[in-house]
Design a protein around this motif. Structure first.
Motif, mmCIF file in Angstrom:
data_model
loop_
_atom_site.group_PDB
_atom_site.id
_atom_site.type_symbol
_atom_site.label_atom_id
_atom_site.label_comp_id
_atom_site.label_asym_id
_atom_site.label_seq_id
_atom_site.Cartn_x
_atom_site.Cartn_y
_atom_site.Cartn_z
ATOM 1 N N VAL A 1 0.853 -1.185 0.000
ATOM 2 C CA VAL A 1 0.000 0.000 0.000
ATOM 3 C C VAL A 1 0.892 1.238 0.000
ATOM 4 C CG1 VAL A 1 -1.877 1.245 1.134
ATOM 5 C CG2 VAL A 1 -1.725 -1.247 1.371
ATOM 6 N N ALA A 2 0.560 2.200 -0.859
ATOM 7 C CA ALA A 2 1.311 3.457 -0.904
ATOM 8 C C ALA A 2 0.351 4.607 -1.132
ATOM 9 C CB ALA A 2 2.366 3.427 -2.012
ATOM 10 N N ILE A 3 0.640 5.733 -0.514
ATOM 11 C CA ILE A 3 -0.089 6.969 -0.819
ATOM 12 C C ILE A 3 0.645 7.674 -1.943
ATOM 13 C CG2 ILE A 3 -0.770 9.235 0.059
ATOM 14 C CD1 ILE A 3 -1.133 7.949 2.798
ATOM 15 N N VAL A 4 -0.106 8.043 -2.983
ATOM 16 C CA VAL A 4 0.462 8.725 -4.151
ATOM 17 C C VAL A 4 -0.290 10.042 -4.306
ATOM 18 C CG1 VAL A 4 0.865 8.588 -6.638
ATOM 19 C CG2 VAL A 4 1.047 6.522 -5.230
ATOM 20 N N SER A 5 0.371 11.144 -3.974
ATOM 21 C CA SER A 5 -0.324 12.420 -3.819
ATOM 22 C C SER A 5 0.441 13.568 -4.464
ATOM 23 C CB SER A 5 -0.501 12.703 -2.316
ATOM 24 O OG SER A 5 -1.038 13.975 -2.075
ATOM 25 N N GLY A 6 -0.273 14.670 -4.654
ATOM 26 C CA GLY A 6 0.383 15.894 -5.064
ATOM 27 C C GLY A 6 1.049 16.603 -3.894
ATOM 28 N N ARG A 7 0.665 16.232 -2.686
ATOM 29 C CA ARG A 7 1.292 16.815 -1.500
ATOM 30 C C ARG A 7 2.710 16.280 -1.330
ATOM 31 N NH1 ARG A 7 -2.006 19.230 2.668
ATOM 32 N NH2 ARG A 7 -4.235 19.162 2.175
ATOM 33 N N THR A 8 3.491 16.954 -0.502
ATOM 34 C CA THR A 8 4.833 16.470 -0.186
ATOM 35 C C THR A 8 4.725 15.259 0.745
ATOM 36 O OG1 THR A 8 5.039 17.870 1.772
ATOM 37 C CG2 THR A 8 5.764 18.809 -0.347
ATOM 38 N N SER B 1 -1.686 11.512 7.382
ATOM 39 C CA SER B 1 -1.936 10.082 7.585
ATOM 40 C C SER B 1 -1.468 9.596 8.955
ATOM 41 C CB SER B 1 -1.235 9.261 6.495
ATOM 42 O OG SER B 1 0.168 9.341 6.627
ATOM 43 N N ASP B 2 -0.889 10.487 9.746
ATOM 44 C CA ASP B 2 -0.364 10.144 11.059
ATOM 45 C C ASP B 2 0.685 9.032 10.960
ATOM 46 O OD1 ASP B 2 -0.143 10.528 13.775
ATOM 47 O OD2 ASP B 2 -1.820 9.221 14.301
ATOM 48 N N HIS B 3 1.499 9.118 9.895
ATOM 49 C CA HIS B 3 2.612 8.181 9.691
ATOM 50 C C HIS B 3 2.128 6.727 9.605
ATOM 51 C CE1 HIS B 3 5.666 11.337 10.492
ATOM 52 N NE2 HIS B 3 4.749 11.791 11.318
ATOM 53 N N ALA B 4 0.959 6.528 9.013
ATOM 54 C CA ALA B 4 0.383 5.176 8.943
ATOM 55 C C ALA B 4 1.143 4.264 7.988
ATOM 56 C CB ALA B 4 -1.083 5.249 8.530
ATOM 57 N N LEU B 5 1.721 4.833 6.921
ATOM 58 C CA LEU B 5 2.384 4.035 5.890
ATOM 59 C C LEU B 5 3.815 4.506 5.680
ATOM 60 C CD1 LEU B 5 -0.407 3.969 3.142
ATOM 61 C CD2 LEU B 5 -0.021 2.289 4.958
ATOM 62 N N THR B 6 4.667 3.573 5.255
ATOM 63 C CA THR B 6 6.031 3.944 4.871
ATOM 64 C C THR B 6 6.090 4.331 3.400
ATOM 65 O OG1 THR B 6 6.997 2.469 6.525
ATOM 66 C CG2 THR B 6 8.420 3.174 4.729
ATOM 67 N N SER B 7 5.532 3.513 2.534
ATOM 68 C CA SER B 7 5.609 3.761 1.090
ATOM 69 C C SER B 7 4.749 4.961 0.716
ATOM 70 C CB SER B 7 5.140 2.526 0.319
ATOM 71 O OG SER B 7 5.966 1.421 0.592
ATOM 72 N N ALA B 8 5.354 5.932 0.056
ATOM 73 C CA ALA B 8 4.623 7.142 -0.316
ATOM 74 C C ALA B 8 5.325 7.828 -1.479
ATOM 75 C CB ALA B 8 4.522 8.101 0.872
ATOM 76 N N SER B 9 4.527 8.499 -2.299
ATOM 77 C CA SER B 9 5.064 9.330 -3.374
ATOM 78 C C SER B 9 4.423 10.703 -3.263
ATOM 79 C CB SER B 9 4.762 8.721 -4.744
ATOM 80 O OG SER B 9 5.180 9.599 -5.773
ATOM 81 N N GLY B 10 5.241 11.734 -3.272
ATOM 82 C CA GLY B 10 4.745 13.089 -3.148
ATOM 83 C C GLY B 10 5.037 13.936 -4.370
ATOM 84 N N VAL B 11 4.359 15.082 -4.448
ATOM 85 C CA VAL B 11 4.541 16.078 -5.510
ATOM 86 C C VAL B 11 4.446 15.418 -6.888
ATOM 87 C CG1 VAL B 11 5.776 18.182 -6.133
ATOM 88 C CG2 VAL B 11 6.181 17.163 -3.905
ATOM 89 N N ARG C 1 9.748 10.073 -3.764
ATOM 90 C CA ARG C 1 9.192 8.746 -3.474
ATOM 91 C C ARG C 1 9.966 8.105 -2.337
ATOM 92 N NH1 ARG C 1 9.246 3.273 -5.645
ATOM 93 N NH2 ARG C 1 11.107 3.751 -6.873
ATOM 94 N N ARG C 2 9.229 7.608 -1.352
ATOM 95 C CA ARG C 2 9.849 6.913 -0.225
ATOM 96 C C ARG C 2 9.584 5.414 -0.352
ATOM 97 N NH1 ARG C 2 8.057 9.280 5.082
ATOM 98 N NH2 ARG C 2 6.213 7.993 4.781
ATOM 99 N N SER D 1 14.058 4.860 2.636
ATOM 100 C CA SER D 1 14.886 5.773 1.846
ATOM 101 C C SER D 1 14.008 6.611 0.919
ATOM 102 C CB SER D 1 15.912 4.990 1.030
ATOM 103 O OG SER D 1 15.272 4.124 0.102
ATOM 104 N N ILE D 2 14.447 7.843 0.663
ATOM 105 C CA ILE D 2 13.666 8.773 -0.161
ATOM 106 C C ILE D 2 14.464 9.149 -1.407
ATOM 107 C CG2 ILE D 2 12.629 11.067 -0.295
ATOM 108 C CD1 ILE D 2 11.976 10.899 2.634
#
Length: 252
Positions: A63-70, A78-88, A93-94, A99-100
């Motif tokens: 599961v990853a959040i993929v957002s326009g936000r940073t 998200s209160d740090h619910a997930l590690t995998s994320a993509s911003g902007v 991408r984390r 690692s980012i």
């Protein structure tokens, strides 16, 4: 912009409740969190945090959040619910290991940011957002300035060569080379996601890139909000419907 392939006349059904074999990619605003008058007005919600943690556990981390936000903003909301994320829009991408990977800002971003700030200084209600690799101009609280804001953004795009990314009452000029589709594609190459069926949930035009990338990799998109022409295969009504669906997937 993506092609938005599909028909607005074809009513989309709700996505199937399944967990085995899928990977989830979730937009933030309009999908996991309701739209708000200002970006800072969105904050953590216990139900959302619990749903994200539960569905990530059920899917084995896919599961990853993929957002326009940073990513910083993704973590706050998200209160740090997930590690995998993509911003902007894919520009940062984390990975699962924490690692980012972040692109270098195009020199034109500083020019756009300065112009947006000068524009906003003379127009009450305008909000300028500095994301380092992009500059955003929000006009949700000044809708009468929409046409002038679009004119400025198009002029700056022509002058700087930045990518123009329209969103919900926001115009963003960003470093070229990435979008939500490239974020989904890159995540699917990581060991944590490899071999799964990608499912992208999104609500606006920026998410069409993610829908198309998911479909190209054997998965599908889920449109959140009113029926419209889209590359998504399924649809959910609103944020509450998304959280209810995530909770069901976590229990599937």
């Amino acid at each position: 912009m993506p092609s938005h392939a599909g028909s607005a006349d074809l009513l989309l059904a709700a996505p199937p409740v399944r967990a085995d074999g899928i990977a989830l990619f979730l937009d933030m605003d309009g999908v996991l969190a309701p739209m708000a008058p200002t970006p800072d007005a969105v904050g953590p919600v216990a139900r959302r945090t619990a749903a994200l943690k539960a569905v990530e556990a059920r899917l084995g981390g896919r599961v990853a959040i993929v957002s326009g936000r940073t990513i910083l903003e993704i973590d706050r909301i998200s209160d740090h619910a997930l590690t995998s994320a993509s911003g902007v829009h894919g520009l940062e991408r984390r990975l699962k290991d924490g690692s980012i990977r972040r692109g270098e800002p195009d020199p034109g971003v500083a020019r756009a940011l300065a112009a947006f700030k000068a524009f906003a200084a003379e127009r009450p209600g305008m909000i300028v957002e500095d994301k380092s690799v992009s500059a955003g101009l929000h006009y949700r609280q000044a809708p009468d300035q929409a046409a002038a804001a679009r004119d400025l953004a198009h002029l700056l795009q022509a002058e700087t060569g930045l990518s123009l990314q329209p969103g919900h009452m926001v115009l963003e000029l960003k470093t070229p080379g990435a979008d939500k589709g490239t974020a989904v594609t890159e995540f699917m190459q990581d060991d944590a996601f490899k071999g799964a069926i990608p499912v992208m949930l999104g609500d606006d035009l920026t998410d069409e890139y993610g829908f198309e990338a998911a479909a190209a990799l054997g998965g599908y998109g889920v449109l959140v909000g009113p029926q419209r022409k889209t590359a998504a295969r399924y649809r959910l009504d609103d944020v509450d419907a998304v959280l209810t669906w995530l909770e069901a997937v976590a229990e599937a």
